[in-house]
Design a protein around this motif. Structure first.
Motif, short mmCIF file in Angstrom:
data_model
loop_
_atom_site.label_atom_id
_atom_site.label_comp_id
_atom_site.label_asym_id
_atom_site.label_seq_id
_atom_site.Cartn_x
_atom_site.Cartn_y
_atom_site.Cartn_z
N GLY A 46 33.39 27.93 17.81
CA GLY A 46 32.91 28.03 16.44
C GLY A 46 34.02 28.19 15.42
N ASP A 47 34.96 29.11 15.67
CA ASP A 47 36.04 29.34 14.71
C ASP A 47 36.98 28.17 14.62
OD1 ASP A 47 36.97 29.86 17.32
OD2 ASP A 47 38.62 31.09 16.55
N LEU A 48 37.13 27.42 15.71
CA LEU A 48 37.99 26.24 15.72
C LEU A 48 37.35 25.07 14.99
CD1 LEU A 48 39.33 26.15 19.39
CD2 LEU A 48 40.65 26.67 17.34
N GLY A 83 57.57 9.60 12.30
CA GLY A 83 56.48 8.68 11.98
C GLY A 83 55.31 8.75 12.93
N GLY A 84 55.12 9.91 13.57
CA GLY A 84 53.98 10.07 14.47
C GLY A 84 52.73 10.51 13.74
N ILE A 85 51.85 11.19 14.45
CA ILE A 85 50.56 11.60 13.89
C ILE A 85 50.76 12.51 12.69
CG2 ILE A 85 48.46 12.91 14.38
CD1 ILE A 85 48.85 11.89 17.34
N ALA A 86 51.62 13.54 12.84
CA ALA A 86 51.84 14.48 11.73
C ALA A 86 52.49 13.80 10.54
CB ALA A 86 52.70 15.65 12.20
N GLY A 87 53.45 12.92 10.80
CA GLY A 87 54.17 12.28 9.71
C GLY A 87 53.30 11.36 8.88
N THR A 88 52.52 10.51 9.53
CA THR A 88 51.68 9.58 8.77
C THR A 88 50.54 10.31 8.07
OG1 THR A 88 50.56 9.08 10.87
CG2 THR A 88 52.23 7.53 10.12
N ALA A 89 49.95 11.31 8.74
CA ALA A 89 48.88 12.08 8.09
C ALA A 89 49.43 12.82 6.86
CB ALA A 89 48.27 13.07 9.07
N THR A 90 50.62 13.38 6.97
CA THR A 90 51.21 14.09 5.85
C THR A 90 51.50 13.13 4.69
OG1 THR A 90 52.20 15.75 7.31
CG2 THR A 90 53.15 15.53 5.11
N GLY A 140 46.20 19.89 19.31
CA GLY A 140 47.49 19.52 18.77
C GLY A 140 47.40 18.57 17.59
N ALA A 141 46.71 17.45 17.78
CA ALA A 141 46.58 16.47 16.70
C ALA A 141 45.76 17.02 15.55
CB ALA A 141 45.95 15.18 17.23
N SER A 142 44.69 17.73 15.86
CA SER A 142 43.82 18.27 14.82
C SER A 142 44.56 19.27 13.95
CB SER A 142 42.59 18.93 15.44
OG SER A 142 41.80 17.98 16.14
N GLN A 143 45.38 20.13 14.58
CA GLN A 143 46.12 21.12 13.79
C GLN A 143 47.21 20.47 12.96
OE1 GLN A 143 45.15 24.32 13.33
NE2 GLN A 143 43.41 23.47 14.45
N PRO A 157 36.31 18.12 16.24
CA PRO A 157 35.55 17.98 14.99
C PRO A 157 36.29 18.44 13.75
CG PRO A 157 34.12 18.78 16.74
CD PRO A 157 35.51 18.78 17.30
N ASN A 158 37.06 19.53 13.86
CA ASN A 158 37.81 20.00 12.69
C ASN A 158 38.91 19.00 12.30
OD1 ASN A 158 38.69 21.31 15.32
ND2 ASN A 158 40.53 21.65 14.11
N GLY A 159 39.49 18.33 13.29
CA GLY A 159 40.47 17.31 12.98
C GLY A 159 39.85 16.11 12.29
N ARG A 160 38.65 15.74 12.73
CA ARG A 160 37.95 14.62 12.09
C ARG A 160 37.56 14.99 10.65
NH1 ARG A 160 33.55 11.45 15.37
NH2 ARG A 160 34.08 10.03 13.66
N ASN A 161 37.11 16.22 10.45
CA ASN A 161 36.76 16.63 9.09
C ASN A 161 37.99 16.64 8.18
OD1 ASN A 161 33.96 16.94 9.04
ND2 ASN A 161 34.07 18.95 10.03
N ALA A 162 39.14 16.98 8.76
CA ALA A 162 40.38 16.92 7.97
C ALA A 162 40.71 15.48 7.62
CB ALA A 162 41.52 17.57 8.75
#
Length: 392
Positions: free
Chosen positions: A379-381, A11-18, A300-303, A50-55
């Protein structure tokens, strides 16, 4: 639609986002968390890129997270004397990074998921997974069980689900660094003007952010044995930090404010370069269970959030579970493993010896103007975008 109900372990970041991404894709999910209570007050700080926020924006969760974070326009790199050797500003057209207390990010996502009607059960420590071909059953330590069409392991770097997929899965790798850090009151030190600062000290790496009320600090200290983190006393670590940063400005002034309680829980920085098996049958991994990177990546969180979207997209659009899991892995593995490898190089630089440190400090100002510009470094990230609405 291949799946109507998913079990999410963790139930952490990955679990709730998923869970929220699956719900957006038309798949109901129940989250099973091993601990009996929410993780309020647990963990230090992290940056959502920024990529995590866009996700997060793809699942309308960025506003809830931004409300508990601090927008940072960029970061400043320094040497041990405090002299800036470079500055990274945000890239045009992208949101600012967010500096967050880990528990506030966790709570924002948990509250958002529950507010959307997603069911979360606490005190559910996984003991076994039974894949029956057309369904999968999770068994828990309290004697209960749950049945779903797929099971998602979002249970972190020491994933129990990963062990059920591959009993010989590699253990987390110690990077050679111990991590210290936290928040302390600001007694009057100058603010950093919303910028994060990172300093290559003489004997350890130091990061800090200062506003009028608080100081966020962290130190990455080279160590030969990760067991030290559990065996040495807080008084030992406070003395070690003062010695490591005695010649570093302003690290020594911040470390001078610390008490033994502030350094009571150091943690080893760890990663796994390659998780061999991401899925089998009706079981799949996401977040740190699939691609654990060390904190040095800043990703970590963004990915984890990116992977939650791609997994949900695949389950929505690909007609079979096996095909969906393969499609998800194919679009994610290369990106995340490059990020893990990149973080490993950063860790090596943080633990550089005296000669390597001198060479680095001489070359960095030039490199920051040529091969280490913000666009070339990030840039790529940061430009990476997932169009969740687009069909595969």
């Amino acid at each position: 639609m291949t799946v109507e109900h998913a079990l999410i372990i963790g139930g952490g970041i990955a679990g709730t986002a998923t869970a929220m991404a699956l719900q957006r894709g038309g798949v109901a999910a129940t989250v099973y968390e091993a601990y009996r209570t929410t993780a309020d007050g647990v963990g230090g700080a992290l940056t959502l890129a920024p990529n995590g926020r866009n996700a997060l924006r793809q699942i309308d969760a960025d506003d809830a997270v931004a409300a508990v974070g601090i927008e940072v326009p960029g970061m400043v790199m320094q040497n041990h004397t405090g002299r800036p050797v470079g500055r990274f500003d945000g890239l045009p057209g992208l949101p600012s990074s967010l500096l967050l207390r880990r528990d506030r990010l966790y709570r924002a996502l948990m509250d958002e998921a529950i507010g959307r009607g997603i069911r979360v059960e606490f005190g559910k420590r996984l003991t076994a997974v039974e894949d029956e071909g057309d369904k999968v059953t999770a068994h828990f330590a309290d004697g209960s069980s749950a049945i779903g069409e797929v099971l998602v392991g979002a249970d972190g770097i020491r994933s129990a689900v990963r062990s059920t997929l591959d009993s010989a899965a590699p253990a987390p790798r110690f990077t050679g660094l111990l991590g210290f850090g936290g928040w302390i009151p600001n007694p009057g030190l100058p603010t950093t003007g919303a910028y994060q600062h990172f300093a290559f000290g003489k004997r350890a790496f130091f990061g800090y952010f200062i506003d009028e009320r608080e100081i966020l600090w962290f130190s990455n200290v080279p160590a030969a044995d990760p067991a030290e983190a559990k065996t040495a006393s807080p008084q030992h670590w406070l003395a070690a930090l003062r010695e490591r940063h005695a010649d570093d400005i302003p690290a020594r002034d911040i470390v001078a404010l610390l008490t033994p309680e502030d350094v009571a829980q150091p943690g080893p920085l760890e990663d796994i370069p390659t998780v061999r098996t991401w899925h089998r049958g009706r079981v799949v991994l996401v977040g740190d269970a699939a691609h654990p990177t060390s904190p040095s990546s800043g990703q970590g969180a963004s990915q984890a959030i990116e992977s939650s979207l791609e997994l949900a997209r695949a389950l929505r659009d690909v007609p079979t579970v096996a095909g969906a899991f393969a499609a998800y892995e194919s679009v994610r593995r290369d990106r995340v493993e490059r990020i893990i490898a990149r973080a490993a190089k950063i860790n090596n630089d943080k633990a550089a010896g005296p000669l390597a440190r001198i060479v680095r400090d001489l070359l960095m100002p030039v490199m920051m103007k040529t091969v280490m510009t913000p666009e070339k470094m990030f840039g790529d990230l940061h430009h990476h975008r997932i169009d969740f609405a687009a069909r595969r």
